[in-house]
Scaffold this motif. Structure first.
Motif, PDB file in Angstrom:
ATOM      1  N   GLN A  53      -1.591  -4.242   3.693  1.00 42.04           N
ATOM      2  CA  GLN A  53      -1.877  -4.668   2.759  1.00 42.04           C
ATOM      3  C   GLN A  53      -3.542  -3.892   1.540  1.00 42.04           C
ATOM      4  OE1 GLN A  53      -0.457  -8.611   2.859  1.00 42.04           O
ATOM      5  NE2 GLN A  53       0.052  -8.021   0.736  1.00 42.04           N
ATOM      6  N   PRO A  81      -6.091  -1.925  17.360  1.00 40.75           N
ATOM      7  CA  PRO A  81      -6.976  -2.206  16.245  1.00 40.75           C
ATOM      8  C   PRO A  81      -6.985  -3.780  16.295  1.00 40.75           C
ATOM      9  CG  PRO A  81      -5.155  -0.144  14.931  1.00 40.75           C
ATOM     10  CD  PRO A  81      -4.778  -0.879  16.370  1.00 40.75           C
ATOM     11  N   LEU A 116      -6.215  -3.392  10.405  1.00 39.67           N
ATOM     12  CA  LEU A 116      -6.465  -2.573  10.244  1.00 39.67           C
ATOM     13  C   LEU A 116      -8.555  -2.732   9.738  1.00 39.67           C
ATOM     14  CD1 LEU A 116      -5.804  -0.259   6.709  1.00 39.67           C
ATOM     15  CD2 LEU A 116      -7.913  -1.308   6.740  1.00 39.67           C
ATOM     16  N   ALA A 117      -8.468  -4.028   9.115  1.00 40.19           N
ATOM     17  CA  ALA A 117     -10.121  -3.834   8.869  1.00 40.19           C
ATOM     18  C   ALA A 117     -10.954  -3.630  10.596  1.00 40.19           C
ATOM     19  CB  ALA A 117     -10.507  -5.469   8.436  1.00 40.19           C
ATOM     20  N   GLN A 121       2.610   0.642  10.711  1.00 35.84           N
ATOM     21  CA  GLN A 121       1.675  -0.377   9.872  1.00 35.84           C
ATOM     22  C   GLN A 121       0.766  -0.176   8.893  1.00 35.84           C
ATOM     23  OE1 GLN A 121       0.844  -2.336  14.023  1.00 35.84           O
ATOM     24  NE2 GLN A 121       0.475  -0.537  14.790  1.00 35.84           N
ATOM     25  N   THR A 122      -0.071   1.652   9.466  1.00 36.46           N
ATOM     26  CA  THR A 122      -1.452   1.487   8.016  1.00 36.46           C
ATOM     27  C   THR A 122      -0.358   1.996   7.064  1.00 36.46           C
ATOM     28  OG1 THR A 122      -2.841   2.637   9.589  1.00 36.46           O
ATOM     29  CG2 THR A 122      -3.110   3.018   7.707  1.00 36.46           C
ATOM     30  N   HIS A 161     -10.811  -7.920   6.081  1.00 39.30           N
ATOM     31  CA  HIS A 161     -11.278  -9.776   6.044  1.00 39.30           C
ATOM     32  C   HIS A 161     -12.331  -9.720   7.240  1.00 39.30           C
ATOM     33  CE1 HIS A 161      -6.140 -10.065   6.181  1.00 39.30           C
ATOM     34  NE2 HIS A 161      -6.437  -8.770   6.240  1.00 39.30           N
ATOM     35  N   ILE A 169      -6.775  -5.033   3.131  1.00 43.09           N
ATOM     36  CA  ILE A 169      -7.500  -6.194   2.725  1.00 43.09           C
ATOM     37  C   ILE A 169      -8.302  -5.622   4.293  1.00 43.09           C
ATOM     38  CG2 ILE A 169      -8.484  -8.035   2.866  1.00 43.09           C
ATOM     39  CD1 ILE A 169      -5.429  -8.749   1.852  1.00 43.09           C
ATOM     40  N   GLU A 208       0.174  13.765  16.556  1.00 39.65           N
ATOM     41  CA  GLU A 208       0.503  13.417  15.282  1.00 39.65           C
ATOM     42  C   GLU A 208       1.931  13.718  15.279  1.00 39.65           C
ATOM     43  OE1 GLU A 208       0.568   9.868  13.849  1.00 39.65           O
ATOM     44  OE2 GLU A 208       3.162  10.868  13.583  1.00 39.65           O
ATOM     45  N   HIS A 209       3.460  12.741  15.574  1.00 42.18           N
ATOM     46  CA  HIS A 209       4.482  13.327  15.225  1.00 42.18           C
ATOM     47  C   HIS A 209       5.366  13.128  13.805  1.00 42.18           C
ATOM     48  CE1 HIS A 209       6.965   9.348  17.145  1.00 42.18           C
ATOM     49  NE2 HIS A 209       5.820   9.062  15.688  1.00 42.18           N
ATOM     50  N   ILE A 255      -4.989   4.604  11.365  1.00 39.48           N
ATOM     51  CA  ILE A 255      -5.955   4.647  10.633  1.00 39.48           C
ATOM     52  C   ILE A 255      -6.746   4.345  12.469  1.00 39.48           C
ATOM     53  CG2 ILE A 255      -6.209   1.788  11.380  1.00 39.48           C
ATOM     54  CD1 ILE A 255      -8.425   4.349   9.240  1.00 39.48           C
ATOM     55  N   ALA A 256      -6.452   3.737  13.678  1.00 40.35           N
ATOM     56  CA  ALA A 256      -6.723   3.230  15.023  1.00 40.35           C
ATOM     57  C   ALA A 256      -7.004   5.705  15.357  1.00 40.35           C
ATOM     58  CB  ALA A 256      -6.405   3.066  15.772  1.00 40.35           C
ATOM     59  N   CYS A 281       1.779   6.758   9.834  1.00 37.81           N
ATOM     60  CA  CYS A 281       3.295   6.112  10.163  1.00 37.81           C
ATOM     61  C   CYS A 281       4.287   5.459  10.897  1.00 37.81           C
ATOM     62  CB  CYS A 281       4.111   7.751  10.020  1.00 37.81           C
ATOM     63  SG  CYS A 281       6.397   7.578  10.221  1.00 37.81           S
TER      64      CYS A 281
HETATM   65  C1  LIG Z   1       2.875  -5.297   6.297  1.00 38.48           C
HETATM   66  C2  LIG Z   1       1.381  -5.435   7.215  1.00 38.48           C
HETATM   67  C3  LIG Z   1       0.624  -5.494   6.254  1.00 38.48           C
HETATM   68  C4  LIG Z   1      -1.007  -5.722   6.794  1.00 38.48           C
HETATM   69  N1  LIG Z   1      -2.177  -5.954   6.559  1.00 38.48           N
HETATM   70  C5  LIG Z   1      -3.533  -5.528   7.071  1.00 38.48           C
HETATM   71  C6  LIG Z   1      -4.684  -6.179   5.843  1.00 38.48           C
HETATM   72  O1  LIG Z   1      -4.519  -6.514   4.965  1.00 38.48           O
HETATM   73  N2  LIG Z   1      -5.401  -5.932   6.292  1.00 38.48           N
HETATM   74  C7  LIG Z   1      -5.827  -5.447   7.606  1.00 38.48           C
HETATM   75  O2  LIG Z   1      -6.592  -5.685   8.360  1.00 38.48           O
HETATM   76  N3  LIG Z   1      -4.599  -5.284   8.603  1.00 38.48           N
HETATM   77  C8  LIG Z   1      -3.693  -5.155   8.219  1.00 38.48           C
HETATM   78  N4  LIG Z   1      -2.334  -4.870   9.153  1.00 38.48           N
HETATM   79  C9  LIG Z   1      -2.410  -4.325  10.472  1.00 38.48           C
HETATM   80  C10 LIG Z   1      -2.600  -2.581  10.279  1.00 38.48           C
HETATM   81  O3  LIG Z   1      -1.685  -2.447   9.305  1.00 38.48           O
HETATM   82  C11 LIG Z   1      -2.701  -2.759  12.029  1.00 38.48           C
HETATM   83  O4  LIG Z   1      -3.195  -3.289  12.820  1.00 38.48           O
HETATM   84  C12 LIG Z   1      -3.182  -0.813  11.700  1.00 38.48           C
HETATM   85  O5  LIG Z   1      -2.839  -0.527  10.683  1.00 38.48           O
HETATM   86  C13 LIG Z   1      -2.876  -0.175  13.205  1.00 38.48           C
HETATM   87  O6  LIG Z   1      -3.338   0.628  13.091  1.00 38.48           O
HETATM   88  P1  LIG Z   1      -2.680   2.178  14.018  1.00 38.48           P
HETATM   89  O7  LIG Z   1      -3.073   3.272  13.318  1.00 38.48           O
HETATM   90  O8  LIG Z   1      -2.708   0.929  15.674  1.00 38.48           O
HETATM   91  O9  LIG Z   1      -1.095   1.822  14.083  1.00 38.48           O
HETATM   92  P2  LIG Z   1       0.342   2.814  12.709  1.00 38.48           P
HETATM   93  O10 LIG Z   1      -0.588   2.625  11.804  1.00 38.48           O
HETATM   94  O11 LIG Z   1       1.077   2.082  13.064  1.00 38.48           O
HETATM   95  O12 LIG Z   1       0.153   4.365  13.319  1.00 38.48           O
HETATM   96  C14 LIG Z   1       0.462   4.537  14.240  1.00 38.48           C
HETATM   97  C15 LIG Z   1       0.477   6.449  14.743  1.00 38.48           C
HETATM   98  O13 LIG Z   1       0.874   6.861  15.396  1.00 38.48           O
HETATM   99  C16 LIG Z   1       2.130   7.897  15.079  1.00 38.48           C
HETATM  100  N5  LIG Z   1       2.921   7.995  16.636  1.00 38.48           N
HETATM  101  C17 LIG Z   1       3.913   7.006  17.646  1.00 38.48           C
HETATM  102  N6  LIG Z   1       4.169   7.117  18.621  1.00 38.48           N
HETATM  103  C18 LIG Z   1       4.079   8.841  18.319  1.00 38.48           C
HETATM  104  C19 LIG Z   1       3.567   9.801  19.407  1.00 38.48           C
HETATM  105  N7  LIG Z   1       4.854   9.739  20.479  1.00 38.48           N
HETATM  106  N8  LIG Z   1       3.887  10.980  19.108  1.00 38.48           N
HETATM  107  C20 LIG Z   1       2.740  11.356  18.474  1.00 38.48           C
HETATM  108  N9  LIG Z   1       2.327  10.467  17.411  1.00 38.48           N
HETATM  109  C21 LIG Z   1       3.034   8.810  17.180  1.00 38.48           C
HETATM  110  C22 LIG Z   1       2.813   7.292  13.734  1.00 38.48           C
HETATM  111  O14 LIG Z   1       3.887   7.648  13.545  1.00 38.48           O
HETATM  112  C23 LIG Z   1       1.485   6.465  13.151  1.00 38.48           C
HETATM  113  O15 LIG Z   1       0.865   7.637  12.997  1.00 38.48           O
HETATM  114  C24 LIG Z   1      -0.942  -5.278   8.196  1.00 38.48           C
HETATM  115  C25 LIG Z   1       0.318  -4.613   9.161  1.00 38.48           C
HETATM  116  C26 LIG Z   1       1.199  -4.741   8.017  1.00 38.48           C
HETATM  117  C27 LIG Z   1       2.693  -4.562   9.842  1.00 38.48           C
END
Ligand SMILES: Cc1cc2nc3c(=O)[nH]c(=O)nc-3n(C[C@H](O)[C@H](O)[C@H](O)COP(=O)(O)OP(=O)(O)OC[C@H]3O[C@@H](n4cnc5c(N)ncnc54)[C@H](O)[C@@H]3O)c2cc1C
Length: 397
Positions: free
Chosen positions: A50, A342, A345-346, A45-46, A54, A52, A37-38, A17-18, A43
């Motif tokens: 859940q 981030p 997610l929210a 945390q997103t 928040h 929500i 994206e690799h 999501i970030a 793939c």
């Molecule tokens: C169980 C759980 C429940 C949650 N519930 C909530 C909720 O209800 N509400 C809320 O607001 N937040 C929630 N969160 C937190 C939220 O999910 C995360 O803060 C948010 O999704 C993080 O997003 P991100 O894009 O930083 O990371 P990620 O979603 O982890 O995405 C990272 C991406 O980078 C890619 N990547 C990694 N390494 C490389 C590389 N070397 N080259 C290219 N791509 C790469 C990965 O494949 C992935 O697609 C929850 C988290 C967890 C674990």
């Protein structure tokens, strides 16, 4: 003859999501930005989350105010505008799990009065939820049930909507070299077995669990990420729709969300204290603990015909001095290298605002070559080969 490098205003690494919201904000500003994206979009945390949105319940429970609490409290309304199609990006096609979350206590005698009179002016201040209007799963709760206008969205659908919109700017590939220069970053990306040279004015690492390795590849310290291990519980079967938090003391104790589906074979994602304790317990013990807690929180629900599983879902956050959870998103700015977390997610729209404010367009937008592979959407844990087991013997029948 060597192909000249692709020149970009920004190369985003990581399609959770970030990364997707940062790409969206940069593109909206007129920047030439691509995202690498690799594996698959979200793939990590997103797709584990859940969903929500928040609005600061934890601050309300603690009765604290402050700038972090205020920023968080605005998020449900900001997302609501996007989900209604009135905000940017337009997310009106995203599937929803619920419009609001329920809050109840694990003992009927406990009061939620403190929440109703929370010191913080929560924009999503909880209201009493009458027995007639509340979710079916909570009809039998004798204590107070509150409704808090925190929407719950389907993360897979969110990823699909943003992934489809930005497909021209998405690249399925991996970063093999990063060299920071005075005015740009040289990045080598492997795409379908070919090496592509990119000259990006800014390289933006939004790769969750991948940030640390990418920072090391760039010659920066990879120690700025902290990992919070969690083991989530899944329950599958003829369950009612339920999205909300059961409160114990001054903390959300159990957080239950229901995967959006039309059939009676529903899936609950169960987090909260059990997910924290589960991180250091066996799968069987985690399921037993979840069954015991669910029977206390929802004494009227039968889990007789359900199946249970767990999945590991660590959270990756910017390291804090105390090791505690950060309240807001963070960006680490190291010259032309930005790394972001981030936190939730929210809160990802706040992170994308921050990133977009640091970059101005110098090139016109350009799609990545049409024949390059595009990343797919990550598969949710309940669709993967989770090992499902029957309800534990101590689960309420
Ligand atoms: C169980 C759980 C429940 C949650 N519930 C909530 C909720 O209800 N509400 C809320 O607001 N937040 C929630 N969160 C937190 C939220 O999910 C995360 O803060 C948010 O999704 C993080 O997003 P991100 O894009 O930083 O990371 P990620 O979603 O982890 O995405 C990272 C991406 O980078 C890619 N990547 C990694 N390494 C490389 C590389 N070397 N080259 C290219 N791509 C790469 C990965 O494949 C992935 O697609 C929850 C988290 C967890 C674990």
């Amino acid at each position: 003859m060597n192909t000249p490098p692709v020149q970009l205003d920004a190369l985003v690494v990581g399609g959770g999501i970030a990364g997707l919201l940062a790409l969206d904000a940069l593109h909206a500003k007129g920047c030439r930005a691509w995202l690498v994206e690799h594996q698959a979009l979200g793939c990590g945390q997103t797709i584990w989350s859940q969903g929500i949105i928040h609005g600061g319940l934890k601050y309300a429970l603690g009765g604290v105010a402050g700038s972090a609490a205020r920023s968080v409290s605005e998020m449900p309304q900001r997302w609501r505008r996007m989900l209604d199609g009135d905000g940017s990006p337009n997310l009106s096609a995203v599937a929803m799990r619920a419009d609001a979350c329920a809050i109840w206590t694990h003992r009927s005698a406990s009061s939620l009065a403190g929440l109703l009179g929370a010191k913080l002016t929560l924009q999503t201040r909880p209201t009493k939820w009458s027995a007639a209007d509340r979710p079916e799963a909570l009809k039998g709760i004798t204590g107070q049930v509150l409704r808090v206008a925190e929407p719950v969205l389907e993360p897979e659908s969110l990823l699909a909507v943003l992934g489809t919109r930005h497909a021209p700017r998405l690249v399925q590939g991996s970063v093999s070299r990063i060299e920071t220069r005075a005015n740009h970053v040289d990045v080598q990306v492997s795409v379908a077995g070919e090496h592509v040279d990119v000259e990006a004015r800014r390289l933006i690492l939004l790769a969750g669990g991948g940030n640390a390795n990418l920072q090391t590849l760039a010659g920066a310290s990879g120690k700025s990420t902290q990992i919070r291990p969690l083991r989530m519980v899944l329950v599958r079967g003829p369950l009612p729709v339920l999205n909300g938090h059961c409160i114990r003391g001054a903390k959300p104790w159990l957080t239950i969300t229901t995967v959006a589906s039309d059939d009676s074979q529903r899936v609950w994602q169960v987090g909260g204290e059990v997910a924290e304790r589960g991180a250091t317990a066996s799968e069987a013990d985690t399921i037993s603990l979840a069954a015991a807690q669910l029977s206390e929180a929802l004494p009227e629900i039968s889990f007789e015909s359900t199946e249970w599983a767990t999945y590991d879902a660590p959270r990756f956050e910017h390291a804090t001095a105390s090791g505690g959870r950060p309240d807001l998103p963070t960006v680490l700015d190291e010259g032309n290298l930005l790394t972001g977390w981030p936190t939730k997610l929210a809160l990802a729209p706040l992170l994308s605002d921050d990133i977009a404010a640091r970059i101005s367009p110098t090139f016109t937008p350009l799609p990545a070559p049409a024949h390059w592979p595009r990343p797919t959407i990550a598969t949710p844990p309940w669709m993967e080969t989770c090992r499902w087991s029957n309800a534990p013997s101590d689960a309420p029948a």
